[in-house]
Motif scaffolding. Sequence first.
Motif: not given
Length: 254
Positions: A22-29, A48-55
């Motif tokens: 599952l690739v979720l890169d560049n979406c918005r959290s 993969s959750m690259i660059n999704v603004n996760l804190l």
Amino acid sequence: MEMKKRINLELRNRKPAEVKELVLDNCRSDDGKITGLTADFENLEFLSMINVNLLSVSNLPKLNKLRKLELSDNRISGGLEALAEKCPSLTHLNLSGNKIKDLSTLDPLKKLPSLNSVDLFNCEVTMLMDYRESVLELLPQLTYLDGFDADDQEAPDSDPEGLDDDLDDEDEDEEGEEDEDDEEEDCDEDGVVDEGLDDEDDDDEGAEEEEDDDDEDEDDDDSEDEVVDDAAPGQKRKRDVEDDGEEEEEEDDE
């Protein structure tokens, strides 16, 4: 795109339990947290959750089979206890480009016995004195840190235990099935075309036979006309003889 919508899009009419990658890169959290991902993805192996603004990763569901987790280019600064609790099979963890400053932040990763590789590029913790030695001492189960082992040997491109190979095999199987379907469709189309050509050939042959028959009929008609023409002179001579006979009889009567 919001994370929930992206997850639904990536499902592609599959059930969550059928998804291994599952690739979720560049979406918005949502407020810097994971949303839409549930424990129904029980067979997920790569996330993969690259660059999704996760804190934070506190909302990560229980994923017992997850082996590779990509979290680079987010704003995570702690809370890694959730990984130890919810991803017990984790072997690869990429935290590059996050807000990790202290070695103590990595301490929860001790509870991941299968963890083989950790990436911390562009994290402030890498600026600490004796950074590499300290991390490898803190996490003795690691083989690779930032792509290199304790002897500065670079990690191989492929993942251990054949994770990428398994995923590639699945893609190849799907492509193989699609190719077979395309070949069957091509065969069907060729068959239709061939049948159409055969029908056209039969029609052409039939037309040629009809033309031959018409030519033969015309030849027969011409032959009959010739016979009639040949017979006409004989009939004329016969009439002439008969006429001469009649004239002689009239003279005798006189």
